[in-house]
Scaffold this motif. Structure first.
Motif, PDB file in Angstrom:
ATOM      1  N   GLY A  26       0.775  -1.227   0.000  1.00  0.00           N
ATOM      2  CA  GLY A  26       0.000   0.000   0.000  1.00  0.00           C
ATOM      3  C   GLY A  26       0.811   1.284   0.000  1.00  0.00           C
ATOM      4  N   PHE A  27       2.138   1.182  -0.040  1.00  0.00           N
ATOM      5  CA  PHE A  27       2.992   2.367  -0.131  1.00  0.00           C
ATOM      6  C   PHE A  27       4.307   1.980  -0.797  1.00  0.00           C
ATOM      7  CE2 PHE A  27       6.040   1.573   3.338  1.00  0.00           C
ATOM      8  CZ  PHE A  27       5.383   0.597   4.065  1.00  0.00           C
ATOM      9  N   THR A  28       5.082   2.993  -1.188  1.00  0.00           N
ATOM     10  CA  THR A  28       6.327   2.733  -1.905  1.00  0.00           C
ATOM     11  C   THR A  28       7.422   2.384  -0.912  1.00  0.00           C
ATOM     12  OG1 THR A  28       5.634   4.298  -3.616  1.00  0.00           O
ATOM     13  CG2 THR A  28       7.929   3.586  -3.643  1.00  0.00           C
ATOM     14  N   PHE A  29       7.584   1.107  -0.694  1.00  0.00           N
ATOM     15  CA  PHE A  29       8.448   0.574   0.356  1.00  0.00           C
ATOM     16  C   PHE A  29       9.867   1.126   0.284  1.00  0.00           C
ATOM     17  CE2 PHE A  29      11.249  -2.888   1.902  1.00  0.00           C
ATOM     18  CZ  PHE A  29      10.773  -3.021   3.196  1.00  0.00           C
ATOM     19  N   LYS A  30      10.449   1.225  -0.880  1.00  0.00           N
ATOM     20  CA  LYS A  30      11.861   1.578  -1.014  1.00  0.00           C
ATOM     21  C   LYS A  30      12.188   2.996  -0.555  1.00  0.00           C
ATOM     22  CE  LYS A  30      11.817   3.037  -5.878  1.00  0.00           C
ATOM     23  NZ  LYS A  30      12.394   2.761  -7.222  1.00  0.00           N
ATOM     24  N   TYR A  31      11.193   3.842  -0.389  1.00  0.00           N
ATOM     25  CA  TYR A  31      11.417   5.214   0.060  1.00  0.00           C
ATOM     26  C   TYR A  31      11.294   5.367   1.578  1.00  0.00           C
ATOM     27  CZ  TYR A  31      10.930   6.585  -4.853  1.00  0.00           C
ATOM     28  OH  TYR A  31      11.095   6.717  -6.212  1.00  0.00           O
ATOM     29  N   TYR A  32      11.079   4.276   2.292  1.00  0.00           N
ATOM     30  CA  TYR A  32      10.832   4.340   3.725  1.00  0.00           C
ATOM     31  C   TYR A  32      11.898   3.607   4.524  1.00  0.00           C
ATOM     32  CZ  TYR A  32       6.208   6.293   2.943  1.00  0.00           C
ATOM     33  OH  TYR A  32       5.161   7.115   2.591  1.00  0.00           O
ATOM     34  N   GLN A  33      12.363   4.258   5.598  1.00  0.00           N
ATOM     35  CA  GLN A  33      13.175   3.576   6.592  1.00  0.00           C
ATOM     36  C   GLN A  33      12.296   2.552   7.299  1.00  0.00           C
ATOM     37  OE1 GLN A  33      14.557   6.566   9.304  1.00  0.00           O
ATOM     38  NE2 GLN A  33      15.498   7.811   7.696  1.00  0.00           N
ATOM     39  N   ILE A  34      12.886   1.423   7.670  1.00  0.00           N
ATOM     40  CA  ILE A  34      12.161   0.397   8.415  1.00  0.00           C
ATOM     41  C   ILE A  34      12.838   0.205   9.772  1.00  0.00           C
ATOM     42  CG2 ILE A  34      11.381  -1.987   8.506  1.00  0.00           C
ATOM     43  CD1 ILE A  34       9.984  -0.339   6.377  1.00  0.00           C
ATOM     44  N   ALA A  35      12.043   0.252  10.821  1.00  0.00           N
ATOM     45  CA  ALA A  35      12.552   0.046  12.173  1.00  0.00           C
ATOM     46  C   ALA A  35      11.806  -1.096  12.841  1.00  0.00           C
ATOM     47  CB  ALA A  35      12.419   1.322  12.999  1.00  0.00           C
ATOM     48  N   TRP A  36      12.494  -1.778  13.746  1.00  0.00           N
ATOM     49  CA  TRP A  36      11.892  -2.833  14.551  1.00  0.00           C
ATOM     50  C   TRP A  36      11.827  -2.386  16.003  1.00  0.00           C
ATOM     51  CZ3 TRP A  36       9.659  -7.335  12.971  1.00  0.00           C
ATOM     52  CH2 TRP A  36       9.911  -7.754  11.659  1.00  0.00           C
ATOM     53  N   PHE A  37      10.728  -2.729  16.654  1.00  0.00           N
ATOM     54  CA  PHE A  37      10.496  -2.392  18.047  1.00  0.00           C
ATOM     55  C   PHE A  37      10.039  -3.632  18.793  1.00  0.00           C
ATOM     56  CE2 PHE A  37       9.846   1.281  15.426  1.00  0.00           C
ATOM     57  CZ  PHE A  37      10.485   2.303  16.115  1.00  0.00           C
ATOM     58  N   ARG A  38      10.144  -3.593  20.114  1.00  0.00           N
ATOM     59  CA  ARG A  38       9.627  -4.685  20.921  1.00  0.00           C
ATOM     60  C   ARG A  38       9.031  -4.139  22.209  1.00  0.00           C
ATOM     61  NH1 ARG A  38      15.278  -7.795  22.646  1.00  0.00           N
ATOM     62  NH2 ARG A  38      16.130  -6.139  24.002  1.00  0.00           N
ATOM     63  N   GLN A  39       8.051  -4.869  22.733  1.00  0.00           N
ATOM     64  CA  GLN A  39       7.410  -4.474  23.974  1.00  0.00           C
ATOM     65  C   GLN A  39       7.077  -5.713  24.786  1.00  0.00           C
ATOM     66  OE1 GLN A  39       3.841  -2.057  23.615  1.00  0.00           O
ATOM     67  NE2 GLN A  39       4.227  -1.155  25.625  1.00  0.00           N
ATOM     68  N   ALA A  40       7.638  -5.782  25.980  1.00  0.00           N
ATOM     69  CA  ALA A  40       7.363  -6.861  26.913  1.00  0.00           C
ATOM     70  C   ALA A  40       6.238  -6.437  27.851  1.00  0.00           C
ATOM     71  CB  ALA A  40       8.616  -7.209  27.707  1.00  0.00           C
TER      72      ALA A  40
END
Length: 127
Positions: A26-40
């Motif tokens: 649904g969006f132009t993936f290559k123009y976006y930074q990708i981050a990972w998060f976690r929550q315990a």
């Protein structure tokens, strides 16, 4: 519809490995930074790390350096989080998020002003 869908979570023993995937649509993936998060449970969300757009530069929080690896495959609109040498304290719901990149050579995993979020996948590490 914009979507980020995580998969690959599960139950592993301490010292084991797991690879999470984050599939975007649904969006132009290559123009976006990708981050990972976690929550315990009972804790605030923390940033795990991120990958930039053009040069695939990665950044990690200190507690996972040397154990986790973030990567991306723009042709498949997918980002990955490879987790090795897992510890019980790594147990959490892991989510990916996308942020439009005003720079192609850095990324931010503070969680501020992310454009899109996935709903997360549960990782449980047993002792």
């Amino acid at each position: 519809e914009v979507q980020l869908v995580e998969s690959g979570g599960g139950l592993v023993q301490a010292g084991g490995s797991l690879r999470l995937s984050c599939v975007a649509s649904g969006f132009t993936f290559k123009y976006y930074q990708i981050a990972w998060f976690r929550q315990a449970p009972g804790k605030e969300r923390e940033g795990v790390g991120c990958v930039s757009t053009l040069d695939d530069k990665t950044y990690y929080t200190e507690s996972v350096k040397g154990r986790f690896t973030i990567s991306r495959d723009n042709a498949e609109n997918t980002a990955y989080l490879q987790m090795d040498s897992l510890k019980p304290e790594d147990s959490a719901v892991y989510s990916c998020a996308a942020d439009f990149a005003h720079s192609s050579r850095w990324c931010d995993y503070s969680g501020h002003d992310m454009d899109y979020w996935g709903k997360g996948t549960l990782v449980t590490v047993s002792s």
